[in-house]
Write an enzyme that holds these catalytic residues in place. Structure first.
Site, short mmCIF file in Angstrom:
data_model
loop_
_atom_site.label_atom_id
_atom_site.label_comp_id
_atom_site.label_asym_id
_atom_site.label_seq_id
_atom_site.Cartn_x
_atom_site.Cartn_y
_atom_site.Cartn_z
N LYS A 64 -11.28 30.56 -0.54
CA LYS A 64 -10.43 30.74 -1.71
C LYS A 64 -11.28 30.90 -2.95
O LYS A 64 -12.28 30.19 -3.11
CB LYS A 64 -9.48 29.54 -1.87
CG LYS A 64 -8.43 29.68 -2.94
CD LYS A 64 -7.45 30.82 -2.71
CE LYS A 64 -6.41 30.55 -1.66
NZ LYS A 64 -5.35 31.60 -1.62
N GLY A 169 11.15 28.94 -7.51
CA GLY A 169 10.12 29.95 -7.79
C GLY A 169 10.57 31.33 -7.37
O GLY A 169 10.67 31.62 -6.18
N ASN A 172 6.65 36.79 -6.92
CA ASN A 172 6.45 37.92 -6.00
C ASN A 172 7.02 37.62 -4.61
O ASN A 172 7.63 38.49 -3.99
CB ASN A 172 4.95 38.22 -5.87
CG ASN A 172 4.42 38.83 -7.13
OD1 ASN A 172 5.06 39.68 -7.74
ND2 ASN A 172 3.24 38.40 -7.54
P1 NAD Z 1 4.00 34.17 -8.37
O1 NAD Z 1 3.05 33.71 -9.42
O2 NAD Z 1 4.37 35.60 -8.31
O3 NAD Z 1 5.37 33.33 -8.44
C1 NAD Z 1 5.43 31.96 -8.65
C2 NAD Z 1 6.72 31.71 -9.43
O4 NAD Z 1 6.94 30.31 -9.48
C3 NAD Z 1 6.66 32.22 -10.86
O5 NAD Z 1 7.83 32.98 -11.15
C4 NAD Z 1 6.59 30.94 -11.70
O6 NAD Z 1 7.21 31.08 -12.97
C5 NAD Z 1 7.36 29.99 -10.80
N1 NAD Z 1 7.09 28.57 -11.01
C6 NAD Z 1 5.91 27.96 -11.31
N2 NAD Z 1 6.08 26.64 -11.38
C7 NAD Z 1 7.39 26.40 -11.11
C8 NAD Z 1 8.18 25.22 -11.01
N3 NAD Z 1 7.67 24.01 -11.21
N4 NAD Z 1 9.48 25.35 -10.69
C9 NAD Z 1 10.04 26.57 -10.48
N5 NAD Z 1 9.34 27.72 -10.58
C10 NAD Z 1 8.03 27.64 -10.88
O7 NAD Z 1 3.36 33.67 -6.99
P2 NAD Z 1 3.70 34.19 -5.54
O8 NAD Z 1 2.71 35.23 -5.16
O9 NAD Z 1 5.17 34.47 -5.42
O10 NAD Z 1 3.33 32.90 -4.67
C11 NAD Z 1 4.21 31.79 -4.61
C12 NAD Z 1 3.61 30.71 -3.73
O11 NAD Z 1 3.38 31.23 -2.42
C13 NAD Z 1 2.25 30.19 -4.22
O12 NAD Z 1 2.12 28.84 -3.88
C14 NAD Z 1 1.26 31.00 -3.40
O13 NAD Z 1 0.01 30.36 -3.25
C15 NAD Z 1 2.00 31.10 -2.08
N6 NAD Z 1 1.59 32.23 -1.28
C16 NAD Z 1 1.73 33.49 -1.77
C17 NAD Z 1 1.33 34.57 -0.96
C18 NAD Z 1 1.49 35.98 -1.44
O14 NAD Z 1 1.41 36.90 -0.60
N7 NAD Z 1 1.74 36.24 -2.71
C19 NAD Z 1 0.82 34.33 0.32
C20 NAD Z 1 0.73 33.02 0.78
C21 NAD Z 1 1.13 31.97 -0.03
#
Ligand code: NAD
Length: 339
Positions: A64, A169, A172
């Site tokens: 990471k 949340g 994406n």
């Molecule tokens: P992102 O940044 O696009 O979305 C995260 C969302 O959560 C944002 O809209 C943010 O405003 C919201 N948020 C933050 N804190 C919050 C809270 N306390 N309560 C409610 N909403 C809150 O991120 P993402 O890419 O959608 O990833 C989301 C999670 O999934 C992360 O933990 C990431 O590590 C994990 N993840 C993502 C991927 C991927 O392909 N993008 C893959 C594996 C794991």
């Protein structure tokens, strides 16, 4: 690092891997309180990436990258963002291919294009540039498969029609999980700290909840899709759903919380099992034949089968799904190290 034009902006790459093959992991652009918090997070996340790749059966280790940057609000992110990404690319390049980076929270395919100016060891580039594009839709697909398997275990059917799904949340991944669940006929309760996400909620006909309330709201499934660490000794007692399955990395504040969830009769789908869709998709990019979205889709849908096996192993051994998933991951890592 060749650039380092801003003293408050540096990068950390953590690699936690005993597997053969490069460590694959996302690049996170996030604000930390101090460098210790950043290192701790990078180590925690790299560990999770190692287990994620192992459980998914990928020939990859886990790593990471965390970019520690000035507070975007205070310091004006536009000024330093590309320098930070280029610095990060230099760090990745210096590892000579042992670490391959991709998108994660706070970064996008466009950011990967910037990083690619400094290193070849980057995935998740746009399809236009020969990459596999944004991993989020694939992560969402895997999470949906996981939610369906959980519903089958608890309610006897995989169908999401008529189920109430609470999602924390709407980023994406969470936004796409919400859209897919709505299309499958679920009733949605959603929350985000970003009020701009209300428009998406309204478009899906979802009810909006405040971030503090969504975890305890009565629902069939709670899908954490924001940041990690939200399930602890206290919050587990407030859960309003019998199932927790979502994308957020490192959902448990500590491994012992998995046993608490079990004692409470809550079925928890280990995060590193159900959120592996993005990395599975990216791994196809590294295969000899090059990227093939059809193959990626088949592999990502296999997350459902992996989760079924983990639930079966957990039930047979009287252990939590976390423990069963770790046994599987450790067996695969031992095989890779010895094979
Ligand atoms: P992102 O940044 O696009 O979305 C995260 C969302 O959560 C944002 O809209 C943010 O405003 C919201 N948020 C933050 N804190 C919050 C809270 N306390 N309560 C409610 N909403 C809150 O991120 P993402 O890419 O959608 O990833 C989301 C999670 O999934 C992360 O933990 C990431 O590590 C994990 N993840 C993502 C991927 C991927 O392909 N993008 C893959 C594996 C794991």
């Amino acid at each position: 690092m060749r650039r380092g034009r801003r003293s408050g902006c540096f990068t950390i790459v953590a690699v936690h891997s005993t597997a053969r093959g490069p460590a694959l992991g996302g690049c996170r652009l996030w604000h930390y309180v101090d460098s210790r918090a950043a290192v701790r997070d990078a180590l925690r996340l790299s560990r999770a990436m190692t287990f994620k790749s192992a459980v998914a059966g990928l020939p990859l280790g886990g790593g990471k990258g965390v970019i520690m940057a000035p507070d975007p609000v205070v310091a004006g992110e536009r000024e330093w963002r590309s320098d930070a990404l280029l610095d990060f690319g230099d760090t990745v390049e210096s590892l000579g291919g042992d670490y391959v980076t991709a998108e994660d929270v706070g970064t996008s395919s466009r950011d990967m294009e910037t990083i690619a100016l400094a290193t070849r060891h980057v995935t998740g580039l746009s399809r236009r540039l020969g990459g596999s594009g944004d991993p989020s839709p694939w992560t969402a697909l895997g999470v949906q498969a996981g939610i369906e398997v959980c519903c089958e275990r608890v309610f006897g059917t995989r169908s999401l029609a008529g189920r109430t799904i609470a999602i924390s949340g709407l980023g994406n991944v969470g936004g796409r999980v919400a859209t897919a669940c709505a299309e499958a006929g679920a009733t949605l309760l959603v929350s985000d700290i970003d009020p701009r996400k209300r428009a998406l909620a309204e478009g899906l006909g979802a009810r909006w909840a405040e971030p503090d309330a969504v975890l305890s709201a009565p629902a069939d499934v709670f899908a954490p899709c924001a940041l990690g660490g939200l399930l602890d000794h206290e919050s587990v007692l407030r859960l309003g759903a019998p199932i927790v399955a979502g994308a957020a990395n490192n959902q448990l504040a500590g491994d012992e919380v998995a046993s608490l969830l079990m004692e409470r009769g809550v079925l928890w789908a280990p995060d590193f099992v159900v959120n592996a869709g993005g990395i599975i998709n990216i791994s196809v990019e590294l295969e000899a034949g090059g990227y093939d979205p059809r193959r990626a889709g088949e592999l990502v849908r296999g997350i459902g089968t992996t989760l079924e096996r983990i639930f079966d192993d957990a039930a047979a051994g009287g252990v939590s799904p976390l423990e069963a998933a770790m046994v599987l991951a450790r067996a695969r890592l031992a095989e890779a190290a010895g094979g």
